[in-house]
Scaffold this active site. Sequence first.
Site, PDB file in Angstrom:
ATOM      1  N   ASP A 136      25.933  -1.169  18.066  1.00 20.23           N
ATOM      2  CA  ASP A 136      25.843  -2.397  17.265  1.00 20.23           C
ATOM      3  C   ASP A 136      25.656  -2.016  15.799  1.00 20.23           C
ATOM      4  O   ASP A 136      24.615  -1.479  15.421  1.00 20.23           O
ATOM      5  CB  ASP A 136      24.669  -3.244  17.757  1.00 20.23           C
ATOM      6  CG  ASP A 136      24.604  -4.608  17.080  1.00 20.23           C
ATOM      7  OD1 ASP A 136      25.431  -4.873  16.194  1.00 20.23           O
ATOM      8  OD2 ASP A 136      23.716  -5.403  17.452  1.00 20.23           O
ATOM      9  N   ASP A 154      31.613  -6.209  15.404  1.00 21.57           N
ATOM     10  CA  ASP A 154      30.642  -5.177  15.043  1.00 21.57           C
ATOM     11  C   ASP A 154      29.913  -4.555  16.230  1.00 21.57           C
ATOM     12  O   ASP A 154      28.972  -3.783  16.048  1.00 21.57           O
ATOM     13  CB  ASP A 154      29.616  -5.747  14.056  1.00 21.57           C
ATOM     14  CG  ASP A 154      28.876  -6.962  14.621  1.00 21.57           C
ATOM     15  OD1 ASP A 154      29.321  -7.495  15.645  1.00 21.57           O
ATOM     16  OD2 ASP A 154      27.866  -7.367  14.019  1.00 21.57           O
ATOM     17  N   GLU A 155      30.332  -4.875  17.449  1.00 21.74           N
ATOM     18  CA  GLU A 155      29.669  -4.335  18.635  1.00 21.74           C
ATOM     19  C   GLU A 155      30.712  -3.819  19.621  1.00 21.74           C
ATOM     20  O   GLU A 155      31.795  -4.390  19.732  1.00 21.74           O
ATOM     21  CB  GLU A 155      28.813  -5.392  19.338  1.00 21.74           C
ATOM     22  CG  GLU A 155      27.769  -6.052  18.475  1.00 21.74           C
ATOM     23  CD  GLU A 155      27.008  -7.131  19.238  1.00 21.74           C
ATOM     24  OE1 GLU A 155      26.688  -6.908  20.425  1.00 21.74           O
ATOM     25  OE2 GLU A 155      26.757  -8.199  18.660  1.00 21.74           O
TER      26      GLU A 155
END
Length: 403
Positions: free
Chosen positions: A9, A105-106
């Site tokens: 993350d 973003d993960e």
Amino acid sequence: MERVILHCDLNSFYASVELLAYPELRSQPVAVCGDPESRHGIILAKNEAAKKYGVKTAETIWQARRKCPELTLLPPHRELYRQYSRQMNDMYGQYTDLVEPFGIDESWLDITGSMHLFGGDAAAIADAIRARATRELGLTLSVGVSFNKVFAKLGSDYRKPDATTVISKENWQSIVWPLPLGSLLYAGPAAQRALGQYGIQTIGDLARAEPALPEHLLGKLGYQLWEYANGMDRSPVRPQHEKEPVKSVGNSCTFPENLTTREQLRRGAAMLCDSVAGRLRAQGLYCGAVQIGLKDAAFHSISRQKQLPASTHLMREILDAAMDLIDRTWKPPTPIRLINVTALSLTDKLETYEQLDLLAPQRPEENAKLERLESAIDHIRKKYGGQAISFGEVSGKDMDEES
């Protein structure tokens, strides 16, 4: 063999990418936001310094500035975020071919079959990825290491920023069970409220409950959450090239001026239903249910959904369902700033969910005409552009549509 899953993350992703160009601002409170002069003026991301003032994602700029008057605002650069996201996923791909992005973003990584190539220590591999992200891209990330996807995500959330957390078969109960229920993947506000009425406040409370209780309250989701709380997530990490089945198709619109009449709401809903129906047809899908969401001028939100008598991808039928829900939900003249329309219960074939009334007029001929009409509109738009033609009641003027 026990699986080894990482959840990576990126910390304060949008803000971190923007701050690469403004290193002098890194220690100051900074937020990325929409246009401060428009009704889209909300906080999209914030850095760690801004978090300390209580600045939150999705709150309005004036709310954030009230908490932190010295907050520096930066405009978003979405293509730049996509570029860095691709670079990070390319890096993850050097450790395993099982990389599943979860938003921009993960990502989950299944390193079960490849970790021996990198020393065999999952935590050390996570630390190596974090070090490379900082060294090569100037970004930091938190990584959760666990034996399933849900606990790996809990691990990446457990310590931030720039940390590795291992949730193993040996320690998972001591780490996971004391956490608030909202920490669990998919345990949203509605699930928390429903379960909270029965004293279920933590993940451990849910794990120790009889599974019939959450299933009774929340249906399949309730039982799934109970399994998650007990470490029973078996979902695979899906490779990037393997598309996840589409579960819903929806659009929302924040209007430049509040809507206060039914006619205005119908025009807004019609535009969204037209978009949703077109996307369903483009993917060869039909919906068996429709959901609407309304947000008023005071930012209060409400949503409702209904099952359809038969699956459809026709704009008119989706609009009829949406307006039925709006009529039962909206209290005129409450000003509405946002409408959302979502198609649910998707299938790739026509399905009937209710026994048809043999005495009621049947609609196959009418539906066939609508099918031809809307298919013709699709063809014209594909050839001449999305604005070439629209239904009479659909007007995209002065509306800012969001997918």
